[in-house]
Design a protein around this motif. Structure first.
Motif, mmCIF file in Angstrom:
data_model
loop_
_atom_site.group_PDB
_atom_site.id
_atom_site.type_symbol
_atom_site.label_atom_id
_atom_site.label_comp_id
_atom_site.label_asym_id
_atom_site.label_seq_id
_atom_site.Cartn_x
_atom_site.Cartn_y
_atom_site.Cartn_z
ATOM 1 N N THR A 192 -7.175 3.000 -8.331
ATOM 2 C CA THR A 192 -7.411 1.646 -8.828
ATOM 3 C C THR A 192 -6.704 0.612 -7.952
ATOM 4 O O THR A 192 -7.245 -0.473 -7.699
ATOM 5 C CB THR A 192 -6.923 1.531 -10.284
ATOM 6 O OG1 THR A 192 -7.539 2.551 -11.079
ATOM 7 C CG2 THR A 192 -7.272 0.171 -10.862
ATOM 8 N N MET A 193 -5.486 0.921 -7.506
ATOM 9 C CA MET A 193 -4.762 -0.023 -6.646
ATOM 10 C C MET A 193 -5.465 -0.224 -5.313
ATOM 11 O O MET A 193 -5.532 -1.349 -4.797
ATOM 12 C CB MET A 193 -3.333 0.483 -6.422
ATOM 13 C CG MET A 193 -2.505 -0.425 -5.519
ATOM 14 S SD MET A 193 -0.781 0.028 -5.461
ATOM 15 C CE MET A 193 -0.241 -0.522 -7.072
ATOM 16 N N VAL A 194 -6.007 0.848 -4.742
ATOM 17 C CA VAL A 194 -6.755 0.707 -3.482
ATOM 18 C C VAL A 194 -7.969 -0.184 -3.683
ATOM 19 O O VAL A 194 -8.254 -1.076 -2.868
ATOM 20 C CB VAL A 194 -7.170 2.094 -2.956
ATOM 21 C CG1 VAL A 194 -8.075 1.948 -1.739
ATOM 22 C CG2 VAL A 194 -5.941 2.916 -2.598
ATOM 23 N N ALA A 195 -8.681 0.026 -4.812
ATOM 24 C CA ALA A 195 -9.835 -0.826 -5.097
ATOM 25 C C ALA A 195 -9.401 -2.280 -5.296
ATOM 26 O O ALA A 195 -10.092 -3.208 -4.846
ATOM 27 C CB ALA A 195 -10.566 -0.309 -6.344
ATOM 28 N N PHE A 196 -8.269 -2.508 -5.956
ATOM 29 C CA PHE A 196 -7.770 -3.873 -6.162
ATOM 30 C C PHE A 196 -7.405 -4.541 -4.841
ATOM 31 O O PHE A 196 -7.750 -5.709 -4.590
ATOM 32 C CB PHE A 196 -6.557 -3.820 -7.085
ATOM 33 C CG PHE A 196 -5.797 -5.103 -7.168
ATOM 34 C CD1 PHE A 196 -6.321 -6.212 -7.830
ATOM 35 C CD2 PHE A 196 -4.547 -5.222 -6.567
ATOM 36 C CE1 PHE A 196 -5.615 -7.399 -7.889
ATOM 37 C CE2 PHE A 196 -3.843 -6.406 -6.625
ATOM 38 C CZ PHE A 196 -4.373 -7.501 -7.293
ATOM 39 N N LEU A 197 -6.717 -3.818 -3.965
ATOM 40 C CA LEU A 197 -6.320 -4.403 -2.676
ATOM 41 C C LEU A 197 -7.544 -4.750 -1.824
ATOM 42 O O LEU A 197 -7.580 -5.800 -1.162
ATOM 43 C CB LEU A 197 -5.409 -3.432 -1.934
ATOM 44 C CG LEU A 197 -4.040 -3.166 -2.590
ATOM 45 C CD1 LEU A 197 -3.263 -2.125 -1.797
ATOM 46 C CD2 LEU A 197 -3.253 -4.462 -2.710
ATOM 47 N N LEU A 198 -8.558 -3.891 -1.826
ATOM 48 C CA LEU A 198 -9.772 -4.202 -1.081
ATOM 49 C C LEU A 198 -10.497 -5.401 -1.686
ATOM 50 O O LEU A 198 -11.067 -6.232 -0.961
ATOM 51 C CB LEU A 198 -10.695 -2.974 -1.069
ATOM 52 C CG LEU A 198 -10.211 -1.775 -0.242
ATOM 53 C CD1 LEU A 198 -11.193 -0.621 -0.364
ATOM 54 C CD2 LEU A 198 -10.049 -2.166 1.228
ATOM 55 N N GLN A 199 -10.476 -5.516 -3.017
ATOM 56 C CA GLN A 199 -11.105 -6.659 -3.675
ATOM 57 C C GLN A 199 -10.379 -7.947 -3.318
ATOM 58 O O GLN A 199 -11.014 -8.998 -3.092
ATOM 59 C CB GLN A 199 -11.082 -6.447 -5.193
ATOM 60 C CG GLN A 199 -12.089 -7.308 -5.948
ATOM 61 C CD GLN A 199 -13.518 -6.843 -5.765
ATOM 62 O OE1 GLN A 199 -13.822 -5.671 -5.978
ATOM 63 N NE2 GLN A 199 -14.405 -7.722 -5.361
ATOM 64 N N VAL A 200 -9.055 -7.902 -3.262
ATOM 65 C CA VAL A 200 -8.271 -9.070 -2.849
ATOM 66 C C VAL A 200 -8.568 -9.426 -1.388
ATOM 67 O O VAL A 200 -8.647 -10.614 -1.030
ATOM 68 C CB VAL A 200 -6.774 -8.797 -3.067
ATOM 69 C CG1 VAL A 200 -5.927 -9.901 -2.447
ATOM 70 C CG2 VAL A 200 -6.458 -8.660 -4.547
ATOM 71 N N ARG A 201 -8.724 -8.423 -0.541
ATOM 72 C CA ARG A 201 -9.053 -8.683 0.869
ATOM 73 C C ARG A 201 -10.399 -9.382 1.002
ATOM 74 O O ARG A 201 -10.548 -10.346 1.781
ATOM 75 C CB ARG A 201 -9.069 -7.356 1.629
ATOM 76 C CG ARG A 201 -9.471 -7.478 3.096
ATOM 77 C CD ARG A 201 -8.570 -8.429 3.826
ATOM 78 N NE ARG A 201 -8.962 -8.569 5.234
ATOM 79 C CZ ARG A 201 -8.507 -9.509 6.051
ATOM 80 N NH1 ARG A 201 -7.616 -10.423 5.590
ATOM 81 N NH2 ARG A 201 -8.892 -9.564 7.293
ATOM 82 N N LEU A 202 -11.384 -8.952 0.212
ATOM 83 C CA LEU A 202 -12.681 -9.621 0.230
ATOM 84 C C LEU A 202 -12.560 -11.044 -0.287
ATOM 85 O O LEU A 202 -13.211 -11.978 0.247
ATOM 86 C CB LEU A 202 -13.676 -8.821 -0.619
ATOM 87 C CG LEU A 202 -15.095 -9.389 -0.717
ATOM 88 C CD1 LEU A 202 -15.745 -9.513 0.663
ATOM 89 C CD2 LEU A 202 -15.951 -8.513 -1.637
ATOM 90 N N LEU A 203 -11.730 -11.273 -1.290
ATOM 91 C CA LEU A 203 -11.503 -12.617 -1.809
ATOM 92 C C LEU A 203 -10.865 -13.517 -0.752
ATOM 93 O O LEU A 203 -11.238 -14.692 -0.613
ATOM 94 C CB LEU A 203 -10.612 -12.533 -3.059
ATOM 95 C CG LEU A 203 -10.213 -13.855 -3.712
ATOM 96 C CD1 LEU A 203 -11.451 -14.614 -4.181
ATOM 97 C CD2 LEU A 203 -9.266 -13.603 -4.885
#
Length: 665
Positions: free
Chosen positions: A624-635
């Motif tokens: 979940t943390m990896v998915a969150f960090l990638l989502q923040v990077r896209l943001l």
């Protein structure tokens, strides 16, 4: 010349109740943050006198956190090559710093029971006589030890037993092994093994008498109410005979302690037959060999093991149902046509019949709690003891008591314990009319036996209540066996919130002094089939979470790659959408952050194949943390592209409209 270390443990203690069903845990570690105190000593030992004198030092921290350098002299007396029951090793630890110095400390006295070359002189002299003046018990009523288990294996560590007095016994009539000087009548006796002989047939005990039902660990015993004893197993009578001695002058300084007055005797045996009046696997007695008119004499006192786990099941142990005729009168059979056909009920051998009474209601509402566990199940041919720890696969012999298993009726016995406030012990629950205190809990022990109907999940039993007067428990001859216990178990396919319900009633007349008002109780049902389904459901949910989060990682990674490859797409991505998706990954991380960094032993649940539930949680949090960090990077990429474009005002207007719609939703 000798060298050695003297280590003082921190002031940590742990206490747990030995009562059946009730438990109390108390812990304290006032000085644990300052570490242990370790002295390094060097000195000389005198072989002829047995004296040891050593000088050493240690470092410690004060309560204020200052470093202290301690210097001390250690003196030990009576340290010889061989020892007997009367040998005590005593000593003192004195500070070498003057009074007033910050490094000065008060004298510490020490005592030890030696273990080197110990000679069992007391039991060797009187072992041929067995247990003098002890109650003669038929050898068949006691179990012999198996070839794989010695008496040291059975009584290793610390063992707590409940003392039982006769109805006419009180402290003024010298029922107390220590007389009236200690100020209370002991209710609990603990046998802590000091050492076992090489042949594993003899052993030494520290025998402590207590006035409460709590057993302490890592805490010094009260030697003024303790005995030092040595015992040997008598294979002819199948019992352990113990000779015990008093420890004198242990109140002011341990340096002057000595052993004397070895006129106390104890015997201990393992019950071969259990019944509703005797549910203890270990029973014994204490007596004095002094004449009745001599000072220090006390009447015979019985003791037996209690506790939630009643001991080890030796081969040949069996339970005899003695109240089945009364059960037939009090528990009429139900018509098979009227039996509930909602579903299947728990089997007696499934381990689902033990439960905790979370609520006990009386005439004044909710008043207490308790526990209920099966002791023996089934007839004598395939009798099982789920309450005990089996030590052999051998089955008990048959004994004429049969259960109608073909019709779904099985004989079963229970050990029940309920805790009620002392202020609620009115009527028959307090037959001695003692003063009550609302801040204290009183334990009521009930042994019951009856019939369990597997077709309806109903259990009807006749019970016996152990009579108590304060902390004093009477012997098995003083019991109230006119009690009716009824329990109804929910079906296995019922709702998970279903509860086990039951009642405890007195069958005596209301005018009887032992009669009490009915008690209603309930407890949450925890069936093993439910646990298996829950584990399967948790596994399935965790697998799905890992799959979904893995797919989210893959999709977001493709989106990042696509945005970086096509620069004109970044401003068109909705920032509000990206924030909502990022929060969807962030909220589970915040709520379960301790699963990644804190190892909580209380939450660690060991399930099948030795897999730790918390380890699976950590895997989910990492994905979940990896998915969150990638989502923040896209943001961040979309935000940077939005701020650098000339049409950002138009895009921000679209974001506000989207925000309005989301707020309304």
């Amino acid at each position: 010349m000798v060298e050695g270390n003297l280590i003082f443990q921190t002031s940590f203690y742990y206490e747990q109740s030995i009562s059946s069903g009730s438990s109390l845990v108390i812990s304290s570690s006032d000085s644990s943050d300052r570490g242990t105190l370790d002295f390094d000593f060097r000195g000389f030992w005198s072989r002829p006198t047995g004296k040891l004198c050593m000088v050493g030092s240690s470092y410690a921290y004060s309560k204020e956190g200052k470093l202290l350098q301690l210097a001390a002299v250690l003196k030990i007396n009576n340290l010889r090559k061989s020892s007997t029951i009367k040998t005590l090793v005593t000593g003192t630890l004195d500070s070498l710093n003057s009074i007033g110095d910050p490094n000065h400390f008060e004298r510490i006295s020490l005592l030890m029971f030696p273990q080197l070359n110990y000679a069992y002189t007391m039991v060797s002299k009187q072992f041929s006589e067995g247990c003098p003046r002890g109650t003669n018990v038929q050898p068949m009523s006691s179990l012999r030890l198996s070839q794989t288990r010695t008496i040291c294996d059975m009584l290793g560590g610390s063992n707590a037993f409940q003392l039982e007095y006769t109805g006419s016994c009180n402290s003024s009539k010298s029922c107390n092994p220590f007389g009236d000087g200690i100020g209370y009548l002991p209710s609990v006796i603990t046998l802590s093994m000091i050492q076992c002989s090489n042949d594993r047939l003899s052993l030494r005990f520290l025998i402590e008498f207590r006035n409460d039902s709590y057993q302490g660990y890592y805490s010094s015993p009260n030697l003024n109410t303790s005995l030092i004893g040595e015992g040997s197993w008598d294979a002819k009578s199948n019992r352990l005979c113990i000779i015990a001695c008093r420890i004198y002058d242990a109140s002011s300084s341990l340096e002057k302690s000595h052993v004397g007055d070895c006129t106390t005797r104890l015997s201990l045996r393992f019950s071969a037959i259990l019944s509703i009046r005797n549910t203890s696997t270990i029973v014994g007695e204490i007596w004095s060999v002094k004449p009745r008119n001599e000072a220090g004499f006390f009447d015979r006192v019985e003791f037996r093991n209690t506790g939630r786990y009643g001991g080890i099941q030796l081969p040949g142990l069996k339970y005899v149902f003695t109240e089945m005729d009364e059960v037939k009168k009090s528990c009429p059979k139900k018509n098979p046509r009227t039996r509930n056909s909602m579903g299947q009920y728990p089997d007696v051998y499934s381990g689902n019949l033990g439960f905790r009474m979370s609520i006990i209601k009386g005439s004044k509402g909710r008043i207490g709690w308790g526990s209920s566990d099966p002791l023996a199940v089934g007839d004598q041919q395939d009798q099982r003891f789920p309450f005990l720890i089996p030590s052999s696969s051998s089955k008990p012999k048959s004994s004429g008591v049969e259960s109608n298993s073909s019709s779904g009726l099985l004989n079963i016995s229970y050990k029940m314990s309920i805790m009620l406030p002392s202020s609620e012990l009115d009527g028959g629950l307090n037959p001695f009319n003692e003063s009550s205190n609302e801040y204290f809990q009183t334990e009521i022990q009930i042994s019951a036996e009856g019939v369990y109907d597997t077709a309806t999940g109903s259990l009807c039993m006749v019970g016996c209540r152990h009579l108590r007067s304060g902390d004093k428990t009477f012997s098995s001859h003083s019991m109230d066996c006119e009690i009716l216990v009824k329990i109804n178990f929910p079906p296995l396919n019922s709702d998970r919130r279903s509860k086990i319900k039951g009642s405890i009633e007195s069958t005596r007349e209301e005018t009887d002094s032992l009669s009490f008002k009915p008690l209603q109780f309930s407890g949450r049902a925890y069936y093993r089939s439910w646990a298996t389904e829950s584990i399967w459901r948790m596994d399935f949910e965790m697998i799905m979470l890992v799959i979904f989060n893995t797919l989210a990682i893959i999709f977001v990674a493709f989106q990042i790659f696509h945005v970086r490859k096509h620069r004109g797409i970044g401003p068109l991505v909705s920032l509000l959408m990206l924030v909502i998706l990022a929060l969807g990954h962030l909220i589970p991380l915040v709520l379960n952050l301790e699963a990644m960094f804190i190892q909580d032993t209380e939450r660690s649940i060991l399930i099948r194949d030795g897999t730790w539930l918390e380890m699976k949680e950590v895997i989910i949090r990492v994905v979940t943390m990896v998915a969150f960090l990638l989502q923040v990077r896209l943001l961040m990429l979309s935000w940077t592209a939005r701020c650098s474009t000339e049409k950002k005002k138009t895009f921000w207007i679209a974001e506000k409209r989207g925000l309005y719609v989301c707020v309304l939703v």
